[in-house]
Design an enzyme around this catalytic site. Structure first.
Site, short mmCIF file in Angstrom:
data_model
loop_
_atom_site.label_atom_id
_atom_site.label_comp_id
_atom_site.label_asym_id
_atom_site.label_seq_id
_atom_site.Cartn_x
_atom_site.Cartn_y
_atom_site.Cartn_z
CB CYS A 48 6.96 113.14 54.21
SG CYS A 48 6.84 113.92 55.85
CD GLN A 118 4.20 108.18 58.40
OE1 GLN A 118 5.26 108.38 59.12
NE2 GLN A 118 3.94 108.85 57.56
#
Length: 417
Positions: A48, A118
């Site tokens: 993000c 991630q």
């Protein structure tokens, strides 16, 4: 072969632009990993608040032009646009950056817990495409190890800090606590599970879930939440204290029309707090200007993010600095691997010839015994030269080693491997 980084993050690029990169990240990875690619390997890390490409190639300039053109094509923009937005790192700056990212030092919330996972998943995606080179794999494996060391030795990340925990802290201030309050969660993806666990720790009374894709009921069966239909959405929003939206679906989950309807239905003077942690924006911009609506989005979280303790950061930087030095030394020493392999193969031929001579003269049993003995001797003899080769490579003196191998064993070794 050289490792190269091409990317940007929330420090340099508006979140709206990062969203465009993030939306095309899988297509970029697939395109870069296609057949006849000039790259040895590639990993795309997209979250993000960052878009990063790590790749390995023989030619720096040609590979840069190639990667830039692929990204531009997938984003439907000119290569010059991509060049102006993405910065380039190479050499030891690449592990320095990735190790810092994996440890959470480059995150919007310093020490956030989600980024290390991630980083691991980005490597897994490249593995699935068969395009994670040996050096990239080593780079990302080391990054995971560094992240673990930073958490263990400094405490950064151990408290479970993340974008959502920071957002909930802001909501807690706004609502004077969340305990005993009703919450609506919009979205049922992987991030929604993180959100659900986070709000449950605050002791909320009830969590409702709405899914634009119709998965609310399935999600609720496993997460102690209550599904909401589209028909019920406005009514439920009018009754809860907080809405957390993380759907990741295109288009606004909460637009101005819905927000106005909810404002009219609410029977309390307190504002409805809406947390929007979706990069593509789930809450329309005009909602924040409607009376009774307070929006906490990524921009506000970025602005209000707490600063971590200076001593912890300094210790983390020391860990990363040491890890980068070790990684670079390992990479340099591995340039001698083909030379050592050639030496082993050359001596191995002598060993095999002698074993075959024994086999012809004395049979298989004798040959097998000689084979065991000679291979032990070979390993013992070559251990010191192998270690010395790596040491000389690190010191930059491997040319003398290559000349010695050529002179002593008459082996032709590529001096530029």
């Amino acid at each position: 072969m050289a490792l190269v980084y091409l990317g940007t993050d929330f420090h340099d690029t508006p979140l709206a632009d990062l969203e465009k990169f993030e939306a095309s990240s899988q297509e970029v990875l697939t395109a870069l990993a296609r057949q006849r690619s000039m790259l040895e390997g590639v990993v795309v890390l997209s979250t993000c608040n960052r878009f990063e490409i790590y790749f390995e190639a023989d030619s720096f300039h040609e590979s840069m032009d190639y990667v830039t053109s692929v990204v531009a094509q997938e984003l439907s923009v000119e290569p010059s646009v991509v060049t102006s937005m993405l910065k380039v790192l190479y050499g030891d700056s690449v592990p320095q950056h990735l190790f810092s990212v994996a440890a959470g030092l480059e995150s919007m919330i310093v020490g956030e817990e989600e980024i290390s996972g991630q980083v691991k998943r980005s490597l897994s995606r490249s593995h699935k495409l068969g395009f994670a080179s040996k050096n990239l794999n080593q780079l990302f494996q080391n990054a995971a190890s560094v992240a673990k060391s930073v958490t263990t030795e400094t405490g950064l990340g151990a408290s479970g800090r993340s974008v959502i925990t920071a957002a909930l802290d802001l909501a807690t201030e706004e609502l004077s606590g969340l305990e005993g309050k009703k919450i609506l969660l919009i979205g049922t993806g992987a991030y929604s599970r993180v959100v659900t666990a986070a709000v449950q720790r605050h002791g909320v009374e009830k969590i409702f879930v709405y899914s634009r894709s119709g998965r609310a009921e399935k999600f609720s069966n496993n997460h102690q939440t209550f599904p909401v239909t589209k028909h019920e959405l406005a009514k439920v929003m009018s009754e809860v204290a907080l809405v957390v939206s993380a759907s990741g679906t295109k288009g606004f989950a909460i637009d101005g029309v819905l927000a106005q309807e909810v404002a009219l239905l609410r029977k309390t003077s307190s504002s409805l707090v809406l947390i929007d942690v979706s990069l593509s924006r789930d809450v329309a911009p005009e909602v924040s200007s409607i009376d009774g609506m307070t929006v906490i989005d990524l921009e506000l979280i970025k602005e209000r993010a707490p600063q971590e303790h200076v001593n912890s950061l300094m210790k983390a930087r020391e860990i990363i600095h040491t890890a980068v030095a070790d990684f670079e030394a390992n990479m340099t020493s591995r340039t001698m691997d083909p030379i050592v392999a050639a030496l082993r193969a050359h001596i191995g031929l002598w060993v095999e010839e002698e074993i075959e001579n024994v086999r012809r003269k004395s049979g298989n049993d004798a040959a097998n015994e000689v084979q065991k003995s000679l291979r032990k001797v070979t390993n013992a003899i070559l251990h010191a030269p192998s270690v010395k080769a790596k040491e000389l490579a690190i010191d930059g003196n491997h040319e003398d080693y290559i000349r010695a191998v050529r002179l002593l064993f008459d082996i032709e070794v590529n001096e530029h491997v």
